[in-house]
Design a protein around this motif. Structure first.
Motif, PDB file in Angstrom:
ATOM      1  N   GLN A 170      -4.605   3.583   8.301  1.00 48.48           N
ATOM      2  CA  GLN A 170      -4.989   4.504   7.497  1.00 48.48           C
ATOM      3  C   GLN A 170      -4.401   5.636   7.915  1.00 48.48           C
ATOM      4  OE1 GLN A 170      -7.565   4.668   4.992  1.00 48.48           O
ATOM      5  NE2 GLN A 170      -6.782   6.868   4.823  1.00 48.48           N
TER       6      GLN A 170
ATOM      7  N   CYS B  90       5.025  -3.903   9.501  1.00 43.45           N
ATOM      8  CA  CYS B  90       3.925  -4.292  10.098  1.00 43.45           C
ATOM      9  C   CYS B  90       4.884  -5.418  11.000  1.00 43.45           C
ATOM     10  CB  CYS B  90       2.882  -5.000   9.406  1.00 43.45           C
ATOM     11  SG  CYS B  90       3.011  -6.103   8.374  1.00 43.45           S
TER      12      CYS B  90
ATOM     13  N   ARG C 157      -8.348  -3.729  12.004  1.00 40.20           N
ATOM     14  CA  ARG C 157      -7.938  -5.195  11.895  1.00 40.20           C
ATOM     15  C   ARG C 157      -9.155  -5.941  11.313  1.00 40.20           C
ATOM     16  NH1 ARG C 157      -4.724  -6.836  17.102  1.00 40.20           N
ATOM     17  NH2 ARG C 157      -4.790  -8.859  15.852  1.00 40.20           N
TER      18      ARG C 157
ATOM     19  N   SER D 190      -1.652  -2.164   4.139  1.00 42.32           N
ATOM     20  CA  SER D 190      -2.379  -3.163   4.549  1.00 42.32           C
ATOM     21  C   SER D 190      -1.375  -4.181   4.969  1.00 42.32           C
ATOM     22  CB  SER D 190      -3.180  -4.092   3.428  1.00 42.32           C
ATOM     23  OG  SER D 190      -4.116  -3.211   3.005  1.00 42.32           O
ATOM     24  N   CYS D 191      -1.463  -5.091   5.843  1.00 44.46           N
ATOM     25  CA  CYS D 191      -0.453  -6.069   6.252  1.00 44.46           C
ATOM     26  C   CYS D 191      -1.258  -7.489   6.608  1.00 44.46           C
ATOM     27  CB  CYS D 191      -0.014  -5.657   7.766  1.00 44.46           C
ATOM     28  SG  CYS D 191       1.122  -7.042   8.322  1.00 44.46           S
TER      29      CYS D 191
ATOM     30  N   GLY E  96       0.913  -1.367   0.000  1.00 45.05           N
ATOM     31  CA  GLY E  96      -0.122   0.108  -0.138  1.00 45.05           C
ATOM     32  C   GLY E  96       0.965   1.296  -0.085  1.00 45.05           C
TER      33      GLY E  96
ATOM     34  N   ARG F 205      -3.568   4.057   2.677  1.00 41.50           N
ATOM     35  CA  ARG F 205      -4.077   3.057   3.339  1.00 41.50           C
ATOM     36  C   ARG F 205      -2.999   1.767   3.134  1.00 41.50           C
ATOM     37  NH1 ARG F 205      -9.437  -0.787   4.040  1.00 41.50           N
ATOM     38  NH2 ARG F 205      -8.600  -1.716   2.246  1.00 41.50           N
TER      39      ARG F 205
ATOM     40  N   TYR G  83      -4.697  -2.836   8.812  1.00 40.11           N
ATOM     41  CA  TYR G  83      -4.712  -1.697   8.112  1.00 40.11           C
ATOM     42  C   TYR G  83      -4.098  -0.443   8.730  1.00 40.11           C
ATOM     43  CZ  TYR G  83      -7.917  -4.590   5.581  1.00 40.11           C
ATOM     44  OH  TYR G  83      -8.425  -5.670   4.608  1.00 40.11           O
TER      45      TYR G  83
ATOM     46  N   THR H  29      -5.895  -9.443   8.131  1.00 39.31           N
ATOM     47  CA  THR H  29      -5.408  -8.423   7.692  1.00 39.31           C
ATOM     48  C   THR H  29      -5.491  -7.208   8.735  1.00 39.31           C
ATOM     49  OG1 THR H  29      -5.688  -9.120   5.511  1.00 39.31           O
ATOM     50  CG2 THR H  29      -5.453  -6.849   5.846  1.00 39.31           C
TER      51      THR H  29
END
Length: 125
Positions: free
Chosen positions: A81, A95, A71, A20-21, A7, A18, A79, A77
């Motif tokens: 933001q 992350c 989450r 993501s992981c 991201g 944003r 996130y 996942t």
């Protein structure tokens, strides 16, 4: 256990991103999740952590009010933001996860057992 961060990108000051992981190999619902970042020439620093149950979060002072962690346990996942980005937010964002029974400070890199590969965020002025 593998974490895949994504991201990142190049944005202008004031923009949003944003991150993501995505976790694989285990469910994220029983793990603490966190984001750290590392700017060029600097040490890795804590950004935010979410407790395994999702009911408590800790934010670094410099991002409070601008960044939000969330989450989705069904998707394994987490996130991040990021709003109102500043040039000083430029860094590689990582992350990390730790089992729910882990001891240590949520803001310490030593607490976390697993790390994603990082995603680069560049904020231009």
């Amino acid at each position: 256990v593998q974490l895949q961060a994504s991201g990142g990108g190049l944005v202008q000051a004031g923009d949003s991103l944003r991150l993501s992981c995505a976790a694989s190999g285990r469910t994220s619902s029983t793990y603490h999740m966190a984001w750290f970042r590392q700017a060029p020439g600097k040490e890795r620093e804590f950004v935010v952590a979410s407790r395994w149950n999702g009911y408590s979060t800790d934010y670094a002072g410099f991002v409070k009010g601008r960044f939000t962690i969330s989450r989705d346990n069904a998707k394994n996942t987490v996130y991040l933001q990021m709003n109102s980005l500043k040039p000083e937010d430029t860094a590689v964002y990582y992350c990390a996860s730790a089992p729910s029974g882990a001891s240590g400070s949520y803001s310490s890199t030593r607490t976390y057992d697993y790390w994603g590969q990082g995603t680069l965020v560049t904020v231009s002025s």
